[in-house]
Enzyme design. Structure first.
Site, PDB file in Angstrom:
ATOM      1  N   LYS A  67       0.816  -1.213   0.000  1.00 15.37           N
ATOM      2  CA  LYS A  67       0.000   0.000   0.000  1.00 15.37           C
ATOM      3  C   LYS A  67       0.854   1.269   0.000  1.00 15.37           C
ATOM      4  O   LYS A  67       0.343   2.349  -0.299  1.00 15.37           O
ATOM      5  CB  LYS A  67      -0.959   0.010   1.193  1.00 15.37           C
ATOM      6  CG  LYS A  67      -0.317   0.173   2.550  1.00 15.37           C
ATOM      7  CD  LYS A  67      -1.385   0.238   3.645  1.00 15.37           C
ATOM      8  CE  LYS A  67      -0.768   0.471   5.020  1.00 15.37           C
ATOM      9  NZ  LYS A  67      -1.806   0.560   6.073  1.00 15.37           N
ATOM     10  N   ASP A  68       2.153   1.153   0.322  1.00 18.73           N
ATOM     11  CA  ASP A  68       3.042   2.320   0.305  1.00 18.73           C
ATOM     12  C   ASP A  68       3.609   2.613  -1.072  1.00 18.73           C
ATOM     13  O   ASP A  68       4.195   3.683  -1.286  1.00 18.73           O
ATOM     14  CB  ASP A  68       4.216   2.111   1.270  1.00 18.73           C
ATOM     15  CG  ASP A  68       3.793   2.092   2.726  1.00 18.73           C
ATOM     16  OD1 ASP A  68       2.734   2.668   3.043  1.00 18.73           O
ATOM     17  OD2 ASP A  68       4.519   1.491   3.549  1.00 18.73           O
ATOM     18  N   ARG A  90       0.433  10.221  14.099  1.00 16.05           N
ATOM     19  CA  ARG A  90       1.502   9.522  13.401  1.00 16.05           C
ATOM     20  C   ARG A  90       2.254   8.678  14.394  1.00 16.05           C
ATOM     21  O   ARG A  90       2.047   8.756  15.593  1.00 16.05           O
ATOM     22  CB  ARG A  90       2.453  10.514  12.724  1.00 16.05           C
ATOM     23  CG  ARG A  90       1.995  10.971  11.355  1.00 16.05           C
ATOM     24  CD  ARG A  90       3.185  11.283  10.458  1.00 16.05           C
ATOM     25  NE  ARG A  90       3.948  10.081  10.138  1.00 16.05           N
ATOM     26  CZ  ARG A  90       5.123  10.098   9.509  1.00 16.05           C
ATOM     27  NH1 ARG A  90       5.670  11.235   9.149  1.00 16.05           N
ATOM     28  NH2 ARG A  90       5.755   8.969   9.248  1.00 16.05           N
ATOM     29  N   ARG A  94       1.069   4.556  18.555  1.00 16.05           N
ATOM     30  CA  ARG A  94      -0.364   4.731  18.315  1.00 16.05           C
ATOM     31  C   ARG A  94      -1.203   4.050  19.385  1.00 16.05           C
ATOM     32  O   ARG A  94      -2.171   4.620  19.885  1.00 16.05           O
ATOM     33  CB  ARG A  94      -0.711   4.216  16.916  1.00 16.05           C
ATOM     34  CG  ARG A  94      -0.048   5.035  15.824  1.00 16.05           C
ATOM     35  CD  ARG A  94      -0.412   4.557  14.423  1.00 16.05           C
ATOM     36  NE  ARG A  94       0.363   5.276  13.426  1.00 16.05           N
ATOM     37  CZ  ARG A  94      -0.118   5.708  12.268  1.00 16.05           C
ATOM     38  NH1 ARG A  94      -1.381   5.477  11.952  1.00 16.05           N
ATOM     39  NH2 ARG A  94       0.641   6.358  11.416  1.00 16.05           N
ATOM     40  N   ARG A 123      -8.391   8.363   4.375  1.00 16.12           N
ATOM     41  CA  ARG A 123      -9.338   7.319   3.952  1.00 16.12           C
ATOM     42  C   ARG A 123     -10.135   6.810   5.140  1.00 16.12           C
ATOM     43  O   ARG A 123     -11.377   6.674   5.072  1.00 16.12           O
ATOM     44  CB  ARG A 123      -8.554   6.156   3.314  1.00 16.12           C
ATOM     45  CG  ARG A 123      -9.378   4.879   3.129  1.00 16.12           C
ATOM     46  CD  ARG A 123      -8.485   3.707   2.733  1.00 16.12           C
ATOM     47  NE  ARG A 123      -7.497   3.380   3.740  1.00 16.12           N
ATOM     48  CZ  ARG A 123      -7.715   2.633   4.810  1.00 16.12           C
ATOM     49  NH1 ARG A 123      -8.915   2.135   5.037  1.00 16.12           N
ATOM     50  NH2 ARG A 123      -6.745   2.387   5.680  1.00 16.12           N
ATOM     51  N   ARG A 124      -9.443   6.505   6.227  1.00 22.21           N
ATOM     52  CA  ARG A 124     -10.137   6.027   7.418  1.00 22.21           C
ATOM     53  C   ARG A 124     -11.028   7.116   8.014  1.00 22.21           C
ATOM     54  O   ARG A 124     -12.152   6.846   8.440  1.00 22.21           O
ATOM     55  CB  ARG A 124      -9.119   5.543   8.461  1.00 22.21           C
ATOM     56  CG  ARG A 124      -8.428   4.247   8.066  1.00 22.21           C
ATOM     57  CD  ARG A 124      -7.313   3.889   9.041  1.00 22.21           C
ATOM     58  NE  ARG A 124      -6.689   2.612   8.710  1.00 22.21           N
ATOM     59  CZ  ARG A 124      -5.411   2.345   8.908  1.00 22.21           C
ATOM     60  NH1 ARG A 124      -4.602   3.262   9.413  1.00 22.21           N
ATOM     61  NH2 ARG A 124      -4.909   1.156   8.587  1.00 22.21           N
ATOM     62  N   CYS A 153      -1.209   7.582  -2.314  1.00 23.22           N
ATOM     63  CA  CYS A 153      -1.534   6.641  -1.243  1.00 23.22           C
ATOM     64  C   CYS A 153      -2.006   7.333   0.027  1.00 23.22           C
ATOM     65  O   CYS A 153      -2.422   6.664   0.971  1.00 23.22           O
ATOM     66  CB  CYS A 153      -0.336   5.738  -0.949  1.00 23.22           C
ATOM     67  SG  CYS A 153       1.126   6.608  -0.356  1.00 23.22           S
TER      68      CYS A 153
END
Length: 358
Positions: A111-112, A186, A192, A164-165, A283
């Site tokens: 995905k990166d 981040r 997190r 997106r989230r 992305c």
């Protein structure tokens, strides 16, 4: 598509793998006197997934594999990904090391990767995908449905660094009459999750695959159904990249690594990334996509591709899907992604994108 094997299938770690750099052979050829050099980011997650690939490559080739730690711009920048552009910030330094023959191959979180593939490099293998879904890690074992009612002022504070989230979480909460606040964050997984354990946030959203690969999936309090939150294109998949022309034992390294490729995963993520590319989004844009392989018993018969684009406040979503025969080639998978992207653009997706600051 979630009948993927667990990461345990890769083995637990690379036996004897350690950080080193070794000298390349003539013309970048891999010398028989030294291990293969696998380039990886330094994070705990990157080292874990690279170690699993190193073990698989060792078993495949009989060659020892050394992990070469490389720092990327995305690792040192403290800005949010949407502010620094997102696209390629975790990838460029690894690709530079490949092109300069400092390493023989690299492992990326798919995905990166930018959707445009450099001519000199090849994605030699995309192994079987881990669970592509997102998960919630919430205090007190809570879920999205139960968080707001038990939070201060009835508003749950949920951390994520992903537009997106944010878009999908806010849209989901609005549709269920619940109040949440999405907070940009981040950091690595420890950082997190620490926002929750320290009481700063009620929950964070992470990729299931990442938690699984470092053995912490048990900390997830809820798996988020893709009907509510579509993952990032390629989420849960790894990409093994090398030079398009590179020899090991007289055999093209790409051809050897290709034995780790999972054709179903490759066709699925190709369709997802084609949709992303056709939307001309990076992305860090608020785009989700997932290609499910639909089975009749043990036989895979169809593929369903779903895509979503949304404003980060969740007030507007464009969400569409298409189902058809499983693509028999990369070209067919690309065409499927482009077709769905075109439909989404017709529905107004273009106005919802852009790598916008949080």
């Amino acid at each position: 598509m979630n009948d993927t094997p667990s990461t345990a299938a890769w083995g637990k770690a690379a036996a004897g793998a350690h950080s080193t750099a070794g000298a390349p052979g003539p013309h970048g050829a891999v010398s028989d006197q030294r291990p293969l050099r696998l380039g990886t980011r330094r994070s705990k997650l990157a080292m874990a997934q690279s170690g699993q690939v190193a073990q698989a490559v060792h078993q495949l080739t009989g060659r020892p594999v050394e992990l070469v730690e490389i720092t990327t711009y995305g690792d040192v920048s403290r800005e949010h990904l949407a502010q620094i552009g997102g696209t390629g910030v975790f990838v460029s330094a690894l690709r530079d090391a490949l092109l300069s023959h400092e390493i023989d191959f690299a492992v990326h979180s798919l995905k990166d990767l930018p959707t445009a593939q450099p001519d000199d490099l090849v994605l030699a293998a995309i192994p079987a995908r881990e669970d592509p879904r997102d998960v919630l890690v919430a205090r007190d074992g809570l879920t999205l449905e139960t968080l707001p009612a038990s939070s201060r002022n009835g508003v749950a504070r949920i951390g994520t660094g992903s537009p997106r989230r944010m878009a999908q979480l806010n849209a989901w909460a609005r549709s269920h009459g619940l109040e949440i606040e999405t907070v940009p964050i981040r950091g690595n997984i420890d950082t997190r999750v620490g926002f929750v354990t320290d009481g700063e946030l009620d929950a964070v959203v992470l990729a299931a695959a990442g938690l699984t690969r470092i053995g912490r999936i048990g900390e997830a309090t809820q798996f988020l159904d893709a009907d509510a939150v579509l993952p990032a294109p390629g989420q849960g998949a790894l990409a093994i990249e090398c030079l398009a022309v590179h020899q090991v034992h007289g055999t093209a390294l790409a051809a050897q690594l290709a034995e780790l490729d999972d054709p179903y995963t490759r066709v699925a993520v190709t369709a997802e990334r084609s949709l992303l590319a056709a939307l001309e989004a990076g992305c860090s844009a608020p785009v989700g996509a997932l290609a499910d392989l639909l089975a009749d018993g043990q036989i895979v018969t169809e593929m369903r591709l779903r895509g979503v684009v949304g404003s980060t406040d969740g007030t507007t979503l464009v969400q569409l899907s298409t189902t058809g025969p499983v693509p028999s080639s990369s070209e067919e998978a690309v065409a499927l992604g482009r077709e769905l992207a075109a439909e989404m653009l017709d529905k107004g997706a273009a106005g919802l994108m852009g790598e916008r600051a949080l």
